[in-house]
Design a protein around this motif. Structure first.
Motif, PDB file in Angstrom:
ATOM      1  N   LYS A  79       2.610  -6.346   6.092  1.00 40.16           N
ATOM      2  CA  LYS A  79       2.638  -5.515   7.300  1.00 40.16           C
ATOM      3  C   LYS A  79       2.544  -4.039   6.937  1.00 40.16           C
ATOM      4  N   ILE A  80       3.209  -3.647   5.843  1.00 41.67           N
ATOM      5  CA  ILE A  80       3.114  -2.251   5.398  1.00 41.67           C
ATOM      6  C   ILE A  80       1.672  -1.935   5.016  1.00 41.67           C
ATOM      7  N   ARG A  81       1.009  -2.847   4.331  1.00 40.70           N
ATOM      8  CA  ARG A  81      -0.379  -2.616   3.926  1.00 40.70           C
ATOM      9  C   ARG A  81      -1.316  -2.500   5.124  1.00 40.70           C
ATOM     10  N   LYS A  82      -0.976  -3.167   6.218  1.00 43.14           N
ATOM     11  CA  LYS A  82      -1.817  -3.058   7.422  1.00 43.14           C
ATOM     12  C   LYS A  82      -1.845  -1.627   7.950  1.00 43.14           C
ATOM     13  N   ALA A  83      -0.815  -0.849   7.620  1.00 43.96           N
ATOM     14  CA  ALA A  83      -0.738   0.525   8.128  1.00 43.96           C
ATOM     15  C   ALA A  83      -1.639   1.484   7.350  1.00 43.96           C
ATOM     16  N   PHE A  84      -2.224   1.036   6.247  1.00 45.15           N
ATOM     17  CA  PHE A  84      -3.208   1.841   5.513  1.00 45.15           C
ATOM     18  C   PHE A  84      -4.573   1.484   6.084  1.00 45.15           C
ATOM     19  N   VAL A  85      -5.201   2.453   6.726  1.00 45.87           N
ATOM     20  CA  VAL A  85      -6.385   2.150   7.539  1.00 45.87           C
ATOM     21  C   VAL A  85      -7.561   3.040   7.160  1.00 45.87           C
ATOM     22  N   ALA A  86      -8.734   2.607   7.585  1.00 42.30           N
ATOM     23  CA  ALA A  86      -9.952   3.403   7.402  1.00 42.30           C
ATOM     24  C   ALA A  86     -10.223   4.213   8.655  1.00 42.30           C
ATOM     25  N   PRO A  87     -10.773   5.415   8.538  1.00 45.10           N
ATOM     26  CA  PRO A  87     -11.145   6.205   9.720  1.00 45.10           C
ATOM     27  C   PRO A  87     -12.265   5.509  10.490  1.00 45.10           C
ATOM     28  N   PRO A  88     -12.518   5.930  11.711  1.00 53.11           N
ATOM     29  CA  PRO A  88     -13.603   5.324  12.508  1.00 53.11           C
ATOM     30  C   PRO A  88     -14.940   5.369  11.768  1.00 53.11           C
ATOM     31  N   GLY A  89     -15.667   4.258  11.832  1.00 52.00           N
ATOM     32  CA  GLY A  89     -16.982   4.176  11.199  1.00 52.00           C
ATOM     33  C   GLY A  89     -16.927   3.851   9.717  1.00 52.00           C
ATOM     34  N   ARG A  90     -15.717   3.711   9.183  1.00 52.31           N
ATOM     35  CA  ARG A  90     -15.580   3.431   7.750  1.00 52.31           C
ATOM     36  C   ARG A  90     -14.692   2.210   7.545  1.00 52.31           C
ATOM     37  N   VAL A  91     -14.708   1.665   6.324  1.00 45.53           N
ATOM     38  CA  VAL A  91     -13.889   0.506   5.981  1.00 45.53           C
ATOM     39  C   VAL A  91     -13.179   0.771   4.666  1.00 45.53           C
ATOM     40  N   LEU A  92     -12.102   0.035   4.464  1.00 45.03           N
ATOM     41  CA  LEU A  92     -11.450   0.020   3.155  1.00 45.03           C
ATOM     42  C   LEU A  92     -11.959  -1.202   2.399  1.00 45.03           C
ATOM     43  N   ILE A  93     -12.169  -1.024   1.115  1.00 47.54           N
ATOM     44  CA  ILE A  93     -12.629  -2.119   0.251  1.00 47.54           C
ATOM     45  C   ILE A  93     -11.607  -2.309  -0.854  1.00 47.54           C
ATOM     46  N   SER A  94     -11.127  -3.523  -0.999  1.00 47.84           N
ATOM     47  CA  SER A  94     -10.228  -3.864  -2.097  1.00 47.84           C
ATOM     48  C   SER A  94     -10.989  -4.704  -3.112  1.00 47.84           C
ATOM     49  N   ALA A  95     -11.009  -4.236  -4.348  1.00 50.01           N
ATOM     50  CA  ALA A  95     -11.663  -4.969  -5.440  1.00 50.01           C
ATOM     51  C   ALA A  95     -10.597  -5.276  -6.486  1.00 50.01           C
ATOM     52  N   ASP A  96     -10.328  -6.550  -6.701  1.00 54.76           N
ATOM     53  CA  ASP A  96      -9.172  -6.962  -7.493  1.00 54.76           C
ATOM     54  C   ASP A  96      -9.612  -7.922  -8.595  1.00 54.76           C
ATOM     55  N   TYR A  97      -9.197  -7.640  -9.833  1.00 55.64           N
ATOM     56  CA  TYR A  97      -9.467  -8.579 -10.920  1.00 55.64           C
ATOM     57  C   TYR A  97      -8.702  -9.874 -10.673  1.00 55.64           C
ATOM     58  N   SER A  98      -9.386 -11.000 -10.811  1.00 60.68           N
ATOM     59  CA  SER A  98      -8.771 -12.310 -10.613  1.00 60.68           C
ATOM     60  C   SER A  98      -8.212 -12.839 -11.936  1.00 60.68           C
ATOM     61  N   GLN A  99      -6.897 -13.020 -11.986  1.00 61.73           N
ATOM     62  CA  GLN A  99      -6.231 -13.639 -13.137  1.00 61.73           C
ATOM     63  C   GLN A  99      -6.649 -12.979 -14.460  1.00 61.73           C
ATOM     64  N   ILE A 100      -6.717 -11.651 -14.460  1.00 65.41           N
ATOM     65  CA  ILE A 100      -7.238 -10.965 -15.645  1.00 65.41           C
ATOM     66  C   ILE A 100      -6.366 -11.179 -16.877  1.00 65.41           C
ATOM     67  N   GLU A 101      -5.048 -11.248 -16.684  1.00 62.47           N
ATOM     68  CA  GLU A 101      -4.189 -11.397 -17.856  1.00 62.47           C
ATOM     69  C   GLU A 101      -4.317 -12.796 -18.461  1.00 62.47           C
ATOM     70  N   LEU A 102      -4.499 -13.815 -17.631  1.00 65.78           N
ATOM     71  CA  LEU A 102      -4.740 -15.159 -18.168  1.00 65.78           C
ATOM     72  C   LEU A 102      -6.076 -15.210 -18.901  1.00 65.78           C
ATOM     73  N   ARG A 103      -7.065 -14.541 -18.364  1.00 61.70           N
ATOM     74  CA  ARG A 103      -8.375 -14.510 -19.025  1.00 61.70           C
ATOM     75  C   ARG A 103      -8.269 -13.809 -20.373  1.00 61.70           C
ATOM     76  N   LEU A 104      -7.511 -12.723 -20.403  1.00 65.25           N
ATOM     77  CA  LEU A 104      -7.337 -12.009 -21.675  1.00 65.25           C
ATOM     78  C   LEU A 104      -6.521 -12.834 -22.657  1.00 65.25           C
ATOM     79  N   LEU A 105      -5.544 -13.577 -22.167  1.00 67.42           N
ATOM     80  CA  LEU A 105      -4.800 -14.477 -23.047  1.00 67.42           C
ATOM     81  C   LEU A 105      -5.750 -15.495 -23.671  1.00 67.42           C
TER      82      LEU A 105
END
Length: 1001
Positions: free
Chosen positions: A757-783
């Protein structure tokens, strides 16, 4: 003058300076400066010579790029009539005549080289690049390392094992035209040409070169040439198979006999000669100390006041006892225009006095990195700090003189004094500079007297200060000049402050980050601690001059004499620390860590912090009320279960309820004798089914989310931008991970509803979007990569559900029939193993008996023995070396691994097992962040990187660019380890665009 006499061999560092390129670069840098610094009193042009001498002194005394030379050659083009002109008369036919003011400086450059005790290298028929190529080949044959000092792309073909290029003032041009120095290795060559160095000549032969009038192939540029060479392997194979190319124009350009002849001719023009019959032998390039008499005499004749004084201090001679070299004085100097200068040895006056500063002289004697680092360490402790020598600059004339001296010195330490710690809202109070040990000043700009301590609280400006706008005008060219290195402690703060006044600082070094690259885990990296450790000096504290608590007056009201002592000391100490610590990077093999993982992040993070992110304050207000209601319900339940009401925020009262009234097991006392009610204690009790403790934990989490985020975030909105600007700390963790503060945006829970719910309060201005790019299981891959686990590597390569695969390996259950509970257990083990989880910890996490958890862990190691081998090897390494290293070379120190306390040793062993994995993950996302802004610009995308949260990057982009931004972010992040490390498992980035942060994640 003592020659080194050591022949080139293993351990030698051969510097090959492209003198011809340097001449032009020095000239164009000089004309961007104040014209009065570019001419001698008789109007002889000398600006380029001045900058040339400044850089040459740096090479001789300090080296470059973290290395110090044992052999040094300054190599020039003797004429344009090279052998290439014979085979192609139009070669370089389009080159324009050099500027009129530069012509008389050509012979003076060579005279400067001689004054430094070196021989200018130049030869008929061959160009400077051919001589560099030949010396580089000879040096490598003898086992030496080579540093080519140039920005010339034609020299990139020489890069390879043991051969690196160093561009002292290049990189990506900033908004203000400033450029940063950089090392050019194979990765940079690939970025520029699209091929490895061994194929550069083939690409150049196809693409041609309009600057040198190399014809190449019609219609084929560097990008297409690189594609063709990568596809066919080399130029000969391409031309042989060209008739089969489908594109008609490309096929014609590569098959027409005349076109092919021009391509082969072009290859002869661009390929450097590596066996030229050099007239000066490689071993004769050994570096030695110049004769200070002759050097000072030349500099005196050139009227280079500051560098003359610096040379006198360095070599311990009294410059007043040495007369200017008569060969370069007055009208005789003008003969340089026609190359008529007499290069015979000139009288240099009486012998110098005994060295006045032997410690400074010893600080740079010897040219191996280890020797220099050791000497600099000793000198740093020997050179005591005297605050009485600092100057308060109160006139424009004195400021101009300091700026001129900084230009000649080629390096300046700086520090800003402000009204607050927030660089995006504070006001600039003053600036301090340092040009050498003890040679520092403070420039007060907005100090006030009277009033209530607020900068604009009715106080009057202290009389005599330089107007702020005037000071900015004078300092801006210095701070933005790419020929002057700027040094600071925590440069990101100063960079952000000065950017608000229109100054973009570059190039830069940061002593805090140099220390961090060297001593992560050994000590903190604040200026005061570093001064005590490396200089044996105790700095004045901010509270001593500005007060604290009720006595706080703010720096703007500190008297100028006290302000000067404090501020100038910071700049002085920063420069001394730089001199002491920078050589250690090369000596300890940490140059790449600093240059690729630390220093570039300063600018990257400064840009991110300046951008900020938008929040929905109304949503946060509603959440605050919602959390308050949920907390009230939890309080009622807790009081009902306890049979009494008490202060939930009081650890003492809670401890009395838990272990006194309820008599729960697991009671522990803190150092003060009170019951411990830490999260780990409550979690252990909750895992055993205690509902009271579970609700206490839920209440605590809601309380933290309410106070830290729902209530506090609106207070962090910047009045000017309307956005929240977090502050990232680069040197705050032991693994290289960033930390965030004011506000901390890295601790918002992502796996529970309240955090989302707190993260929902971080928003993009009109006409724009937020993009989240997240490494998937990076530490397991590095292991999987680091521990070399075949099953895990195959699963990641095949895109298999890693937790289901692990469960199948351990419990023999087919993946397609995997019960959710079995997968959950495998997931807990997978992630727990990285952090050295114990049977007790796993039992609590899975709510199973400890014996069963121990059996799971034992079975896990039986199925994946490589993980146990990795853990054992890491424990052995950390016990022996007290440090471990990431795959990118970052050293993570654990000095307390030798503790006499067994539980402490076990803790640090677990931390050491995790550190190379978590540290590598931190290094990878740093590498991605450093490349991201340039990649977005190159792709013509207007998206901006706003946040970094562990393994996640958050962007803001126009809605129309969302998909293109996601694709680019994935590519940059997944390719981030390259070319330094080729992982044996693929990285995967999950990315999504939405109107708020939670929906994008």
């Amino acid at each position: 003058m003592t020659l080194t006499h050591k022949p080139v061999g293993p351990g030698s560092h051969v510097f090959l300076v492209d003198g011809s390129s340097f001449v032009f670069r020095a000239y164009f840098q000089s004309i961007r400066q104040d014209a009065k610094y570019n001419y001698r009193s008789d109007r002889l042009p000398t600006g380029a010579v001045r900058l040339f001498c400044t850089k040459l002194l740096q090479f001789v005394r300090e080296g470059a790029a973290g290395a110090t030379p044992t052999h040094l050659a300054i190599i020039f083009d003797k004429s344009e009539n090279s052998f290439r002109k014979e085979i192609y008369p139009e070669y370089k036919a389009h080159r324009s005549e050099p500027p009129e003011d530069l012509v008389p400086q050509f012979p003076l450059m060579r005279a400067a080289v001689r004054a430094f005790g070196l021989t200018p290298i130049e030869q008929d028929i061959y160009e400077a690049d051919d001589l560099i190529a030949t010396y580089a080949a000879q040096a490598r044959e003898k086992g030496a390392d080579v540093l080519i000092v140039s920005a010339d792309k034609d020299l990139m073909q020489l890069i390879g094992p043991g051969v690196t290029m160093y561009d002292p003032a290049s990189g990506t041009a900033g908004a203000k035209g400033s450029r940063e120095e950089r090392l050019i290795n194979e990765a940079e060559v690939v970025d520029y040409f699209g091929v490895t160095p061994d194929k550069v000549v083939d690409v150049q032969a196809l693409a041609g070169d309009s600057t040198d009038n190399v014809p190449g192939a019609k219609g084929i540029g560097i990008k297409t040439a690189a594609q063709l060479i990568n596809e066919y392997g080399d130029l000969d194979s391409l031309l042989e198979k060209a008739p089969g190319i489908k594109q008609p124009k490309r096929r014609e350009a590569l098959t027409d006999p005349q076109a092919v002849a021009l391509i082969r001719l072009s290859k002869k023009l661009v390929e450097l000669v590596r066996d030229a019959p050099v007239e000066t032998k490689l071993d004769d390039l050994g570096l030695h100390q110049p004769d200070p008499n002759k050097l000072v005499a030349f500099l005196q004749a050139m009227e280079f006041t500051t560098i003359t004084r610096r040379v006198g201090d360095l070599y311990g001679v009294d410059i007043h006892d040495i007369e200017p070299d008569p060969h370069y004085v007055g009208a005789a100097g003008w003969r340089a225009r026609n190359g008529e200068v007499d290069h015979a040895a000139a009288p240099a006056g009486p012998k110098p006095k005994e060295p006045r500063a032997p410690a400074a002289d010893k600080a740079t004697e010897g040219f191996s990195p280890a020797t220099l680092a050791g000497a600099r360490k000793a000198a740093a402790l020997a050179e005591k700090i005297d605050r009485s020598t600092y100057e308060t600059v109160m006139s424009v004339e004195r400021l101009e003189e300091w700026v001129a001296d900084a230009f000649e010195a080629g390096i300046v330490a700086l520090d800003t004094e402000t009204t607050s710690l927030d660089p995006l809202s504070c006001d600039l109070v003053g600036v301090s500079l340092a040009l050498g040990p003890g040679r520092a000043c403070y420039i007060p700009l907005q100090h006030r007297e009277g009033g209530n301590g607020d900068l604009f609280g009715g106080a009057d400006l202290v009389a005599g200060q330089i107007p702020l706008e005037t000071a900015i005008e004078k300092l801006k060219p210095l701070f933005e000049d790419d020929a002057v290195l700027k040094v600071a402690q925590n440069m990101k703060y100063d960079l952000l402050v000065l950017s608000r006044y229109g100054i973009e600082v570059a190039p830069m070094d940061d002593t805090m980050l140099i220390s961090y690259a060297l001593d992560t885990g050994r000590n903190n990296h604040g200026l005061d601690e570093l001064a005590q450790k490396h200089l044996g000096h105790e700095n004045i504290t901010f509270a001593q001059v500005a007060g604290s608590g009720r006595t706080f007056i703010g720096f703007a009201r500190v008297p100028l004499d006290k302000a000067t002592e404090y501020a100038a000391e910071d700049a002085d100490v920063s420069l001394r620390l730089w001199r002491a610590l920078k050589p250690r990077l090369a000596a300890e093999g940490k140059t790449a860590v600093y240059e690729t993982l630390e220093r570039p992040m300063v600018t990257t993070l400064a840009h991110m912090e300046r951008r900020g992110i938008t929040i929905d304050r109304h949503m946060l207000s509603r959440l605050s009320g919602e959390f308050a209601q949920d907390m009230a319900r939890l309080e009622a339940d807790i009081f009902d279960l306890a049979g009494a009401s008490f202060n939930l925020g009081s650890p003492k009262q809670l401890g009395d309820i838990l272990f006194g009234k309820m008599g729960l097991p697991g009671a522990k006392k803190t150092a003060t004798g009170a019951w411990s009610t830490s999260a780990s204690v409550l979690e252990d009790l909750a895992a055993e089914g205690n509902e009271f403790c579970r609700r206490i934990l839920d209440w605590r989490q809601l309380s933290k989310l309410k106070s830290t985020y729902a209530d506090a975030l609106p207070g962090f909105v910047n009045k000017e931008t309307g956005r929240v600007h977090t502050c990232y700390s680069l040197a705050a963790t032991t693994t290289g991970r960033l930390s965030s503060s004011e506000p901390n945006l890295q601790n918002i829970p992502v796996r529970n509803e309240a955090g989302r719910k707190i993260r929902k309060a971080f928003v993009a201005p009109p006409g724009r979007v937020l993009i989240s790019a997240d490494y998937s299981q990076i530490e397991l891959r590095l292991l999987a990569h680091i521990a070399d686990i075949p099953q895990l590597k195959k699963a990641f390569a095949d895109g298999v559900d890693i937790h289901a695969m692990t469960a199948s390996e351990m419990f023999g259950v087919p993946v397609k029939d995997m019960p959710p509970e079995v997968r959950r257990r495998a997931k807990a083990i997978n992630f727990g193993i990285i952090y050295g989880i114990s049977a007790f910890g796993l039992a609590n996490q899975l709510s199973i008996p400890r014996e069963e958890a121990g059996a799971y862990i034992k079975r896990y190691f039986e199925r994946f023995p490589g993980i146990r081998d990795y853990m054992d090897a890491t424990k052995k390494t950390v016990r022996e070396k007290m440090c471990v290293t990431t795959i990118f070379g970052r050293a993570l120190h654990f000095p307390r691994i030798a503790s006499a306390n067994a539980s402490d040793r076990a803790f640090y062993e677990r931390a050491a097992i995790n550190a190379p994995i978590q540290g590598a993950a931190a290094d990878i996302i740093r590498r991605a962040m450093v490349r991201m802004d340039a990649a977005l610009v190159e792709a013509d995308l207007s998206a901006q990187m706003l946040l970094q949260v562990h393994d996640e990057l958050v962007f803001e982009a126009p809605e129309a660019e969302a998909e293109a931004t996601i694709a680019l972010a994935r590519r940059v992040m997944e390719d981030a380890p390259l070319p330094a490390v080729q992982l044996t498992v693929p990285l995967q980035v999950d990315a999504r665009a939405a109107k708020n942060w939670d929906e994008a994640h």
